[in-house]
Design a protein around this motif. Structure first.
Motif, mmCIF file in Angstrom:
data_model
loop_
_atom_site.group_PDB
_atom_site.id
_atom_site.type_symbol
_atom_site.label_atom_id
_atom_site.label_comp_id
_atom_site.label_asym_id
_atom_site.label_seq_id
_atom_site.Cartn_x
_atom_site.Cartn_y
_atom_site.Cartn_z
ATOM 1 N N LYS A 194 17.866 -19.861 -0.157
ATOM 2 C CA LYS A 194 16.783 -20.190 0.769
ATOM 3 C C LYS A 194 15.734 -19.090 0.807
ATOM 4 O O LYS A 194 14.536 -19.363 0.905
ATOM 5 C CB LYS A 194 17.339 -20.449 2.167
ATOM 6 C CG LYS A 194 18.061 -21.777 2.274
ATOM 7 C CD LYS A 194 18.634 -22.005 3.647
ATOM 8 C CE LYS A 194 19.386 -23.335 3.682
ATOM 9 N NZ LYS A 194 19.992 -23.604 4.963
ATOM 10 N N LYS A 195 16.163 -17.837 0.717
ATOM 11 C CA LYS A 195 15.225 -16.717 0.687
ATOM 12 C C LYS A 195 14.352 -16.781 -0.564
ATOM 13 O O LYS A 195 13.131 -16.610 -0.490
ATOM 14 C CB LYS A 195 15.989 -15.393 0.730
ATOM 15 C CG LYS A 195 15.104 -14.180 0.678
ATOM 16 C CD LYS A 195 15.925 -12.913 0.644
ATOM 17 C CE LYS A 195 15.022 -11.753 0.303
ATOM 18 N NZ LYS A 195 15.731 -10.685 -0.346
ATOM 19 N N LEU A 196 14.968 -17.052 -1.712
ATOM 20 C CA LEU A 196 14.204 -17.183 -2.953
ATOM 21 C C LEU A 196 13.241 -18.371 -2.893
ATOM 22 O O LEU A 196 12.112 -18.284 -3.382
ATOM 23 C CB LEU A 196 15.149 -17.339 -4.143
ATOM 24 C CG LEU A 196 15.816 -16.064 -4.629
ATOM 25 C CD1 LEU A 196 16.926 -16.387 -5.616
ATOM 26 C CD2 LEU A 196 14.796 -15.134 -5.251
ATOM 27 N N VAL A 197 13.681 -19.458 -2.296
ATOM 28 C CA VAL A 197 12.822 -20.637 -2.167
ATOM 29 C C VAL A 197 11.624 -20.328 -1.265
ATOM 30 O O VAL A 197 10.494 -20.717 -1.570
ATOM 31 C CB VAL A 197 13.628 -21.846 -1.646
ATOM 32 C CG1 VAL A 197 12.731 -22.970 -1.183
ATOM 33 C CG2 VAL A 197 14.580 -22.336 -2.729
ATOM 34 N N GLN A 198 11.838 -19.614 -0.182
ATOM 35 C CA GLN A 198 10.727 -19.236 0.712
ATOM 36 C C GLN A 198 9.729 -18.351 -0.010
ATOM 37 O O GLN A 198 8.513 -18.531 0.130
ATOM 38 C CB GLN A 198 11.253 -18.531 1.969
ATOM 39 C CG GLN A 198 11.915 -19.446 2.957
ATOM 40 C CD GLN A 198 10.941 -20.429 3.575
ATOM 41 O OE1 GLN A 198 10.126 -21.047 2.918
ATOM 42 N NE2 GLN A 198 11.030 -20.588 4.877
ATOM 43 N N GLU A 199 10.226 -17.379 -0.787
ATOM 44 C CA GLU A 199 9.328 -16.518 -1.553
ATOM 45 C C GLU A 199 8.559 -17.327 -2.597
ATOM 46 O O GLU A 199 7.367 -17.104 -2.815
ATOM 47 C CB GLU A 199 10.110 -15.394 -2.227
ATOM 48 C CG GLU A 199 10.636 -14.369 -1.259
ATOM 49 C CD GLU A 199 11.527 -13.338 -1.929
ATOM 50 O OE1 GLU A 199 11.813 -13.462 -3.139
ATOM 51 O OE2 GLU A 199 11.935 -12.399 -1.227
ATOM 52 N N ALA A 200 9.246 -18.259 -3.239
ATOM 53 C CA ALA A 200 8.596 -19.100 -4.237
ATOM 54 C C ALA A 200 7.551 -20.011 -3.597
ATOM 55 O O ALA A 200 6.499 -20.264 -4.190
ATOM 56 C CB ALA A 200 9.636 -19.928 -4.982
ATOM 57 N N ALA B 109 6.884 -9.829 -10.760
ATOM 58 C CA ALA B 109 7.746 -8.733 -10.300
ATOM 59 C C ALA B 109 6.937 -7.718 -9.505
ATOM 60 O O ALA B 109 7.391 -7.209 -8.481
ATOM 61 C CB ALA B 109 8.418 -8.052 -11.491
ATOM 62 N N ARG B 110 5.749 -7.447 -9.957
ATOM 63 C CA ARG B 110 4.881 -6.517 -9.239
ATOM 64 C C ARG B 110 4.472 -7.105 -7.883
ATOM 65 O O ARG B 110 4.473 -6.410 -6.868
ATOM 66 C CB ARG B 110 3.640 -6.211 -10.077
ATOM 67 C CG ARG B 110 2.791 -5.109 -9.512
ATOM 68 C CD ARG B 110 1.604 -4.800 -10.403
ATOM 69 N NE ARG B 110 2.050 -4.398 -11.729
ATOM 70 C CZ ARG B 110 1.487 -4.820 -12.864
ATOM 71 N NH1 ARG B 110 0.477 -5.659 -12.821
ATOM 72 N NH2 ARG B 110 1.929 -4.410 -14.021
ATOM 73 N N GLN B 111 4.141 -8.376 -7.883
ATOM 74 C CA GLN B 111 3.717 -9.038 -6.649
ATOM 75 C C GLN B 111 4.849 -9.103 -5.623
ATOM 76 O O GLN B 111 4.629 -8.913 -4.433
ATOM 77 C CB GLN B 111 3.247 -10.449 -6.995
ATOM 78 C CG GLN B 111 2.583 -11.187 -5.884
ATOM 79 C CD GLN B 111 2.107 -12.546 -6.358
ATOM 80 O OE1 GLN B 111 2.777 -13.226 -7.128
ATOM 81 N NE2 GLN B 111 0.952 -12.945 -5.898
ATOM 82 N N LEU B 112 6.079 -9.347 -6.087
ATOM 83 C CA LEU B 112 7.220 -9.483 -5.191
ATOM 84 C C LEU B 112 7.988 -8.176 -5.008
ATOM 85 O O LEU B 112 8.932 -8.130 -4.232
ATOM 86 C CB LEU B 112 8.170 -10.561 -5.711
ATOM 87 C CG LEU B 112 7.605 -11.969 -5.753
ATOM 88 C CD1 LEU B 112 8.543 -12.891 -6.494
ATOM 89 C CD2 LEU B 112 7.329 -12.481 -4.356
ATOM 90 N N ALA B 113 7.603 -7.140 -5.743
ATOM 91 C CA ALA B 113 8.242 -5.816 -5.663
ATOM 92 C C ALA B 113 9.743 -5.904 -5.919
ATOM 93 O O ALA B 113 10.559 -5.459 -5.129
ATOM 94 C CB ALA B 113 7.951 -5.150 -4.319
ATOM 95 N N ARG B 114 10.104 -6.493 -7.054
ATOM 96 C CA ARG B 114 11.517 -6.578 -7.420
ATOM 97 C C ARG B 114 11.655 -6.536 -8.935
ATOM 98 O O ARG B 114 10.714 -6.794 -9.659
ATOM 99 C CB ARG B 114 12.181 -7.805 -6.843
ATOM 100 C CG ARG B 114 11.774 -9.106 -7.458
ATOM 101 C CD ARG B 114 12.722 -10.209 -7.092
ATOM 102 N NE ARG B 114 12.961 -10.264 -5.680
ATOM 103 C CZ ARG B 114 13.109 -11.360 -4.990
ATOM 104 N NH1 ARG B 114 13.042 -12.502 -5.591
ATOM 105 N NH2 ARG B 114 13.344 -11.330 -3.706
ATOM 106 N N ARG B 115 12.870 -6.251 -9.373
ATOM 107 C CA ARG B 115 13.157 -6.175 -10.801
ATOM 108 C C ARG B 115 13.998 -7.333 -11.307
ATOM 109 O O ARG B 115 13.973 -7.654 -12.481
ATOM 110 C CB ARG B 115 13.909 -4.883 -11.123
ATOM 111 C CG ARG B 115 13.083 -3.668 -10.973
ATOM 112 C CD ARG B 115 13.888 -2.486 -11.427
ATOM 113 N NE ARG B 115 13.162 -1.269 -11.182
ATOM 114 C CZ ARG B 115 13.554 -0.091 -11.595
ATOM 115 N NH1 ARG B 115 14.683 0.018 -12.252
ATOM 116 N NH2 ARG B 115 12.843 0.973 -11.345
#
Length: 172
Positions: free
Chosen positions: A144-150, A73-79
């Motif tokens: 697709k956005k989540l897959v790219q981040e992953a 969460a810290r790395q991706l800046a999300r909750r």
């Protein structure tokens, strides 16, 4: 030897790299059930909540799920909708599979195994390498956005492993 539910569950779990998806299901008696899709095409049904299964999976790799979640969460800046890098061969991206249940509505797909993502009726269809198709309620652009981040997190993990191997070879 006294086996706890956690010990028995950890024994039944497949290797982290062999997991294609972890999906919550409604149990026959109204309880929580989790289905794990494996690379061999098997479906392992466990009578435990998805969060508990994820916790056991992380524990088998000598990690804590809450720390994995906090660091990601810290790395991706999300909750919310946090990607879980369990191991370099198991990076789990969340997908919503059941909007009705308050807890346990998120399933996870392993990005290290490169699932196919396509448009489905009222959401997205995720095709696993085993041939299983999981229906996600989020739109394809979100998935697709989540897959790219992953994929970015997975690449970083692979670079870390490579660096560790080079460091070990240097001193070995």
């Amino acid at each position: 030897m006294n086996w706890t539910k956690r010990d028995m569950l950890m024994q039944r779990l497949p290797a982290a790299a062999d997991i294609l998806a972890i999906v919550p299901m409604n149990g026959a008696d109204g309880g929580r059930t989790t289905v794990i899709h494996t690379a061999e095409g098997d479906r392992l049904t466990l009578s435990a909540a998805t969060e508990y299964v994820l916790s056991c999976l992380a524990g088998r790799e000598d990690k804590e799920l809450r720390l994995i979640r906090r660091n990601a969460a810290r790395q991706l800046a999300r909750r919310r909708n946090i990607i879980l890098p369990i191991l370099h061969g198991c990076v789990l991206a969340p997908i919503m599979v059941d909007p009705k249940r308050r807890s346990g509505r998120l399933g996870y797909i392993n990005i290290a195994r490169r699932p196919l993502i396509g448009h489905g009726k009222d959401g997205t269809d995720v095709a696993l390498h085993s041939g299983t198709v999981i229906h996600c309620l989020w739109q394809p652009t979100t998935v697709k956005k989540l897959v790219q981040e992953a994929k970015a997190v997975h690449y970083k993990l692979l670079l870390d492993v490579r660096r560790q191997l080079e460091h070990a070879a240097e001193f070995g």
